[in-house]
Motif scaffolding. Structure first.
Motif, PDB file in Angstrom:
ATOM      1  N   PHE A 299      25.795  45.212  39.992  1.00 50.63           N
ATOM      2  CA  PHE A 299      26.633  44.025  40.088  1.00 50.63           C
ATOM      3  C   PHE A 299      27.934  44.223  39.315  1.00 50.63           C
ATOM      4  CE2 PHE A 299      22.417  42.265  41.020  1.00 50.63           C
ATOM      5  CZ  PHE A 299      22.705  41.629  42.205  1.00 50.63           C
ATOM      6  N   ASN A 300      27.821  44.888  38.166  1.00 51.60           N
ATOM      7  CA  ASN A 300      29.023  45.058  37.368  1.00 51.60           C
ATOM      8  C   ASN A 300      30.019  46.015  37.998  1.00 51.60           C
ATOM      9  OD1 ASN A 300      28.144  43.256  35.572  1.00 51.60           O
ATOM     10  ND2 ASN A 300      27.851  44.698  33.875  1.00 51.60           N
ATOM     11  N   LYS A 303      31.814  44.204  40.608  1.00 51.73           N
ATOM     12  CA  LYS A 303      32.821  43.323  40.013  1.00 51.73           C
ATOM     13  C   LYS A 303      34.070  44.116  39.643  1.00 51.73           C
ATOM     14  CE  LYS A 303      33.814  40.785  35.852  1.00 51.73           C
ATOM     15  NZ  LYS A 303      33.689  39.435  35.365  1.00 51.73           N
ATOM     16  N   LYS A 304      33.834  45.261  39.054  1.00 53.59           N
ATOM     17  CA  LYS A 304      34.940  46.089  38.592  1.00 53.59           C
ATOM     18  C   LYS A 304      35.847  46.506  39.764  1.00 53.59           C
ATOM     19  CE  LYS A 304      35.627  50.591  36.544  1.00 53.59           C
ATOM     20  NZ  LYS A 304      35.119  51.663  35.723  1.00 53.59           N
ATOM     21  N   ALA A 307      37.779  43.562  41.279  1.00 61.01           N
ATOM     22  CA  ALA A 307      38.788  42.902  40.431  1.00 61.01           C
ATOM     23  C   ALA A 307      40.211  43.198  40.896  1.00 61.01           C
ATOM     24  CB  ALA A 307      38.606  43.344  38.983  1.00 61.01           C
ATOM     25  N   TYR A 336      30.193  36.837  46.174  1.00 62.86           N
ATOM     26  CA  TYR A 336      30.345  37.317  44.800  1.00 62.86           C
ATOM     27  C   TYR A 336      31.754  37.222  44.208  1.00 62.86           C
ATOM     28  CZ  TYR A 336      25.746  39.366  45.697  1.00 62.86           C
ATOM     29  OH  TYR A 336      24.429  39.540  46.007  1.00 62.86           O
ATOM     30  N   TYR A 340      32.542  36.627  40.398  1.00 64.44           N
ATOM     31  CA  TYR A 340      32.885  37.800  39.583  1.00 64.44           C
ATOM     32  C   TYR A 340      34.256  37.636  38.905  1.00 64.44           C
ATOM     33  CZ  TYR A 340      29.598  41.100  41.952  1.00 64.44           C
ATOM     34  OH  TYR A 340      28.533  41.785  42.432  1.00 64.44           O
ATOM     35  N   ASN A 341      35.261  37.439  39.740  1.00 65.95           N
ATOM     36  CA  ASN A 341      36.632  37.619  39.271  1.00 65.95           C
ATOM     37  C   ASN A 341      37.522  36.395  39.444  1.00 65.95           C
ATOM     38  OD1 ASN A 341      36.415  40.374  38.374  1.00 65.95           O
ATOM     39  ND2 ASN A 341      36.156  40.906  40.532  1.00 65.95           N
TER      40      ASN A 341
ATOM     41  N   PHE B  57      24.437  34.230  41.204  1.00 66.69           N
ATOM     42  CA  PHE B  57      25.267  34.312  42.408  1.00 66.69           C
ATOM     43  C   PHE B  57      24.739  33.370  43.474  1.00 66.69           C
ATOM     44  CE2 PHE B  57      25.257  38.554  40.385  1.00 66.69           C
ATOM     45  CZ  PHE B  57      26.559  38.507  39.908  1.00 66.69           C
ATOM     46  N   ARG B  58      25.629  33.045  44.372  1.00 66.99           N
ATOM     47  CA  ARG B  58      25.281  32.153  45.467  1.00 66.99           C
ATOM     48  C   ARG B  58      24.871  33.023  46.648  1.00 66.99           C
ATOM     49  NH1 ARG B  58      26.164  26.394  46.626  1.00 66.99           N
ATOM     50  NH2 ARG B  58      25.712  26.332  44.426  1.00 66.99           N
ATOM     51  N   ARG B 298      33.761  27.436  43.695  1.00 71.28           N
ATOM     52  CA  ARG B 298      33.424  28.586  42.873  1.00 71.28           C
ATOM     53  C   ARG B 298      32.058  28.405  42.226  1.00 71.28           C
ATOM     54  NH1 ARG B 298      35.413  30.749  37.335  1.00 71.28           N
ATOM     55  NH2 ARG B 298      34.627  32.865  37.502  1.00 71.28           N
ATOM     56  N   ASN B 301      28.682  32.102  37.108  1.00 72.16           N
ATOM     57  CA  ASN B 301      27.645  32.960  36.554  1.00 72.16           C
ATOM     58  C   ASN B 301      27.712  32.857  35.033  1.00 72.16           C
ATOM     59  OD1 ASN B 301      26.077  34.978  35.587  1.00 72.16           O
ATOM     60  ND2 ASN B 301      27.182  36.653  36.572  1.00 72.16           N
ATOM     61  N   TRP B 303      26.422  34.525  32.725  1.00 71.62           N
ATOM     62  CA  TRP B 303      26.534  35.777  31.964  1.00 71.62           C
ATOM     63  C   TRP B 303      27.613  36.701  32.529  1.00 71.62           C
ATOM     64  CZ3 TRP B 303      25.389  39.712  35.331  1.00 71.62           C
ATOM     65  CH2 TRP B 303      24.449  39.457  36.344  1.00 71.62           C
ATOM     66  N   ASN B 304      28.530  36.126  33.228  1.00 70.74           N
ATOM     67  CA  ASN B 304      29.593  36.930  33.835  1.00 70.74           C
ATOM     68  C   ASN B 304      30.243  37.843  32.781  1.00 70.74           C
ATOM     69  OD1 ASN B 304      31.191  37.767  35.930  1.00 70.74           O
ATOM     70  ND2 ASN B 304      32.660  36.087  35.763  1.00 70.74           N
ATOM     71  N   PRO B 305      30.129  39.148  32.947  1.00 74.49           N
ATOM     72  CA  PRO B 305      30.685  40.038  31.927  1.00 74.49           C
ATOM     73  C   PRO B 305      32.206  40.053  31.986  1.00 74.49           C
ATOM     74  CG  PRO B 305      29.774  41.310  33.736  1.00 74.49           C
ATOM     75  CD  PRO B 305      29.482  39.873  34.031  1.00 74.49           C
ATOM     76  N   LYS B 307      36.045  41.204  32.466  1.00 79.43           N
ATOM     77  CA  LYS B 307      36.651  42.068  33.497  1.00 79.43           C
ATOM     78  C   LYS B 307      37.068  43.383  32.875  1.00 79.43           C
ATOM     79  CE  LYS B 307      38.927  38.617  36.270  1.00 79.43           C
ATOM     80  NZ  LYS B 307      40.119  38.193  37.003  1.00 79.43           N
ATOM     81  N   GLN B 308      36.699  44.465  33.500  1.00 86.96           N
ATOM     82  CA  GLN B 308      37.138  45.785  33.058  1.00 86.96           C
ATOM     83  C   GLN B 308      37.429  46.565  34.312  1.00 86.96           C
ATOM     84  OE1 GLN B 308      33.799  47.178  30.855  1.00 86.96           O
ATOM     85  NE2 GLN B 308      34.926  47.258  28.953  1.00 86.96           N
ATOM     86  N   TYR B 309      38.643  46.951  34.484  1.00 85.48           N
ATOM     87  CA  TYR B 309      38.950  47.697  35.690  1.00 85.48           C
ATOM     88  C   TYR B 309      40.216  48.508  35.478  1.00 85.48           C
ATOM     89  CZ  TYR B 309      42.206  43.828  36.408  1.00 85.48           C
ATOM     90  OH  TYR B 309      43.208  42.919  36.240  1.00 85.48           O
TER      91      TYR B 309
END
Ligand code: HEM
Ligand code: SF4
Ligand code: SF4
Lengths: 545, 339
Positions: A299-300, A303-304, A307, A336, A340-341, B57-58, B298, B301, B303-305, B307-309
């Motif tokens: 999942f992560n 998300k990454k 993004a 998602y 996620y974002n 999540f949905r 929307r 979540n 525990w939504n971590p 953002k890292q990208y």
């Protein structure tokens, strides 16, 4: 690649169930039964845990020292994070309704490819650590402990599930084995087990913006070439806007459409359509991937990779995003992305078609519209001049990709468009279409060559359905709205129903599209002659005012 | 399979012997109290256990056309866009087993004339749906009919149910259809597990045990009614005593009654620790109980971590020169002129 059996052989040679209890059977890792492992460097670059070299065919998979602890903890953590997982572990009654709904089971007759048993592989581990009866009675009630052969078994069957959710449709409680597979894959990644075909695109997408690792300048070059081809066919060279700030719309599609036959024709279709509409849009080399192989990883990771879409929409200051034809991309966007974002950046607004004025209220929050919604709306409002006669040489059927079908509910928009651009449209049998559609057999990152026989097996239900309409109604074409399908369906069609070609929907749209000031079409987007084009002998131009 | 049958027989035998030997109140009073307590506490704990994990999540399984453009007809129930739609979907799932109704049986053949070659065929297969539905409804009705014993005077609706249930008058006492159908449905469900290879493969003790247990309950129940005719008046006094927390003597009630009660108690004891929790679980199922509206609203979540990208800035840093060369607009011009 080993020689494939004939379709008849393939069906006839599905082995019977083994005599032993399934808990006593372990899969064999014969060549062709597994995807190649991810490379150590790839996993390192992505900061995946416990990267290492390993070989699925080898006895020892080089798991980290404390692999059992890692897996137990990771599993417990997932249970705390996902109600679905707890529930799906607890409430399956093993009624078997899902069993013959899975294309992998139908094609292999391997009991562990019945969704219920695929889930039991994990459920048996759950019972030992998380249920009272399992703790007390152990194997009597179907509980078992972790050992290395169990890890191998999980790997084997997590990569024989395309996360298509067909099983979930038929389950009285909606138990979604795809969800379980996704989580099993996450667990396996914790101990450094992944496949090359998935992790390589993930790496590329992370660092170049798309799965194929096409760098910005090459991306531009390829798109320019496709625009040239458009000109050859239509006499008009469509605009190719890149990274343009303040455009109204950002267009994102899977990079497979830029690179791979027959996806490129779909991409040409987009270019021509947008040009004809004089749409104020831009492509992005940074967000040049709609697909998301991260969603086959964790999942992560999904998300990454996802993004970048909102980040680029914000940087380019666009109003909304238009998404191309892709299956798993749209599962991510629908179920998602916003979670996620989101929320979508402030510069974005409720998507409104600049051509028809229709507001896409169903995308009010994500602010991302599916191209078939966009095009269907254009056609409904009479904004496109179409000559479906240009597609008269095909009798087409339509393949619903699993994700838009069961993870989104996008069923009628593509049909609406297809019927407007093709005069000859035939549905496949009702148990194989719409929400009951069968997978192409190679989704979720399984579209790799080394498991071709497995893919053909898993593609059997789809292949047979295609063959059926080919034989009964002379179908010679299959349209789809998925980039993975465009890669996986041609070999499938070749094998199960030779003679059927495959294309994206917007290739057919552009074939039928009458371009303002365009020349008379004598060939289709593939530069194949249109039958009967010469005889009409009109003035050589069409569409001009 | 036989292990679970033996287990059920054993429980029955113990209850029989025990009550015959004078421990009737153990099986008629203590065990039911314990079982009821375990059932209630256990089920609540199970639901709390589920509820403690979030739904990040949905993920509804869409079973039809989503809400979309005005001219595209939405499948409002199979692909709900609103809470009302979800309610209708859940109602159909729980009351009519909608998903099970879709069931088909698939078969592939190397030679199918219609395909002049390989082909697949799908048969509609509603047996499981039919018998599962019969089983659950008859179970419900039988349960409701038991209120004859739990309430004094017998509520009007119970009498009404009994009239309905006994419409097909066969002999005396009146034959209740639900009992017979329940037995038949259970035998069907068990038969599937025994005779169908696939079902045999996936079935565990955990699957046979509740079926044998329920068969045991149904059979003893039927025996009590039609064969080993129990003194109904006495039984009612006894049960009323139990339900009003002032148990009376079990003297004179046939041991078979206690076997029946012991088996029911076992079912209650087993219930919260088994797949039977599907009774409550189905309401929690995130693929069924949520609207497919995640593009409109929307979903959060918890525990939504973070953002890292790979950001655009990093991207441009990596590719600035080639981007300049390709004529792409840049945020920052390259240090040295391109080319
Ligand atoms: C949406 C609601 C429900 C559905 C779809 C459903 C479905 C099923 C199915 C398919 C079975 C399996 C039969 C088999 O193959 O062995 C089963 C068993 C059973 N169900 Fe339900 N059920 C539901 C609700 C309930 C409720 C409310 C109860 C309340 C008592 C219940 C009690 C049982 C019991 C006791 C069994 C045992 C039989 C066995 O173990 O097979 N169910 N159910
Ligand atoms: S259909 Fe659902 S409940 Fe039945 S066996 Fe499959 S996963 Fe379990
Ligand atoms: S999600 Fe699809 S591939 Fe996976 S088990 Fe279910 S039916 Fe099979």
């Amino acid at each position: 690649m080993a020689k494939l059996p004939t379709p008849q052989e393939l069906i006839a040679t599905r082995p019977p169930f083994p005599e032993e209890h399934w808990l006593d059977v372990r899969p064999e890792f014969a060549p062709g039964s597994f995807c190649y492992p991810a490379k150590k460097e790839t996993m390192e670059l992505l900061h995946m845990p416990n990267p290492h070299e390993w070989d699925p065919a080898a006895e020892d998979w080089g798991l980290p020292e404390n692999w059992e602890r890692i897996l137990c903890d990771a599993f417990a953590e997932r249970l705390e994070k996902h109600r679905s997982l707890k529930l799906f572990m607890d409430i399956c009654v093993r009624c078997g309704a899902c069993a013959d709904k899975c294309h992998f089971f139908l094609g292999t007759n391997d009991p562990k490819n019945m969704p219920v048993l695929r889930a039991e592989l994990l459920r048996s581990l759950y019972r030992r650590d998380h249920t009272v009866l399992g703790k007390l009675l152990g194997r009597t009630v179907g509980a078992r402990g972790w050992d290395k052969s169990v890890v191998k078994e999980l790997f084997h069957y997590a990569y024989q599930c395309t996360e298509c959710r067909r099983c979930s449709l038929f389950c009285p409680y909606g138990i979604d084995t795809a969800e379980i597979t996704m989580i099993v894959r996450e667990l396996l990644h914790e101990v450094g087990l992944g496949t090359h075909w998935i992790m390589d695109p993930v790496k590329n997408c992370s660092f170049t913006g798309n799965h194929l690792g096409i760098q910005p300048h090459s991306f531009v070059e390829i798109v320019e070439m496709l625009a040239d081809d458009c000109e050859t066919v239509t006499g008009i060279r469509p605009k190719t806007p890149f990274n343009k700030k303040n455009a109204e719309i950002l267009f994102i599609t899977p990079s497979g459409d830029v690179f791979a036959d027959p996806g490129i024709y779909t991409f040409m279709g987009y270019l021509l359509l947008f040009h004809e509409l004089d749409l104020d849009y831009t492509l992005s080399t940074y967000a040049s991937e709609g697909g998301n192989f991260g969603s086959f990883t964790s999942f992560n990771m999904a998300k990454k990779l996802n993004a970048k879409m909102y980040a680029e929409a914000e940087r380019l200051n666009v109003k909304w995003i238009l998404g191309g034809e892709c299956g798993h991309m749209w599962r991510v966007i629908n179920q998602y992305m916003d979670t996620y974002n989101g929320p979508a950046p402030d510069n974005m607004t409720l998507p409104v078609s600049p051509v028809t004025g229709t507001a896409f209220t169903n995308a009010a929050s994500t602010k991302m519209v599916h191209i078939t919604e966009f095009t269907a709306d254009l056609i409904y409002n009479g904004k496109l001049r179409l000559d479906p006669g240009h597609n008269d040489h095909i009798i087409t059927t339509f393949h619903d990709s699993c994700n838009p079908a069961r993870g989104m509910g996008l069923l009628d928009e593509p049909r609406y468009v297809l019927k407007a651009v093709c005069n000859n449209f035939v549905e496949m049998p009702e148990n194989t279409i719409r929400e009951r559609t069968f997978c192409c057999g190679a989704g979720s990152g399984l579209n790799t060559e080394e498991i071709m026989e497995l893919r053909m097996r898993a593609g059997m239900p789809r292949g047979n359905a295609l063959r059926h309409v080919q034989r009964q109604f002379g179908v010679n074409h299959m349209a789809c709205i998925c980039a993975i399908d465009r890669a996986t369906l041609p070999p499938l069609a070749n094998y199960w129903a030779p003679g059927v070609t495959v294309s994206g929907l917007h290739e057919l749209v552009a074939n039928a599209l009458v371009m303002t000031g365009g020349k008379k079409r004598t060939m289709d987007l593939r530069q194949e002659d249109l039958p009967g084009a010469e005889e009409d002998g009109a003035d050589g131009r069409e569409g001009g005012e | 399979m036989f292990v679970s049958l033996l287990l059920v027989l054993l429980i029955g035998a113990i209850a029989w012997a025990g009550s015959a030997a004078g421990f009737a109140s153990l099986f008629g009073v203590a065990l039911p109290y314990l079982a009821a307590a375990v059932f209630v506490v256990g089920m609540i704990r199970r639901m709390v256990y589920w509820a403690k994990s979030p739904v990040p999540f949905r993920i509804p399984t869409t079973g039809g056309q989503e809400q979309s453009l005005d001219f595209i007809r939405q499948a409002k129930i199979d692909c709900p866009g609103t809470q009302a739609g979800v309610f209708a979907r859940m109602f159909l799932e729980v009351c009519l087993f909608r998903s099970l109704f879709r069931n088909t049986e698939a078969d592939a053949r190397a030679g199918l004339p219609a395909n002049s070659g390989p082909g697949s065929v799908y048969y509609s297969s509603k047996w499981l749906w039919c018998f599962a539905l019969l089983f659950h409804y008859c179970f419900l009705l039988v349960f409701l009919r038991h209120f004859r014993f739990f309430a004094e005077p017998t509520p009007q609706w119970v009498t009404w149910l009994e009239t309905l249930d006994g419409l097909m008058q066969i002999g005396a006492p009146r034959f209740f259809m639900t009992g017979g159908i329940l037995l038949a449905a259970l035998l069907f469900l068990l038969g599937r597990r025994v005779f169908n290879g696939r079902l045999r493969c996936i079935s565990l003790v955990n699957d046979y045990f509740p079926l044998w247990l329920l068969l045991g309950i149904v059979c003893t129940g039927i025996c009590l009614r039609y064969f080993d005719k129990t003194e109904i008046a006495m039984v009612k006094i006894f049960i009323m005593g139990v339900t009003q927390f002032s148990p009376v003597s079990a003297e004179g009630i046939a041991p078979l009654f206690f076997v029946h009660v012991a088996l029911v108690s076992t079912l209650l004891l087993y219930f919260p620790f088994s797949k039977l929790t599907h009774m409550a679980g189905v309401f929690f199922s995130p693929t069924r109980n949520a609207a497919n509206d995640s593009r409109r609203v929307r979903h959060i979540n918890p525990w939504n971590p973070p953002k890292q990208y790979f950001t655009y800035a990093e991207y441009e840093d990596a590719y600035r020169d080639v981007m300049a060369e390709a004529g792409l607009p840049l945020e920052k011009e390259p240090d040295r002129p391109a080319g």
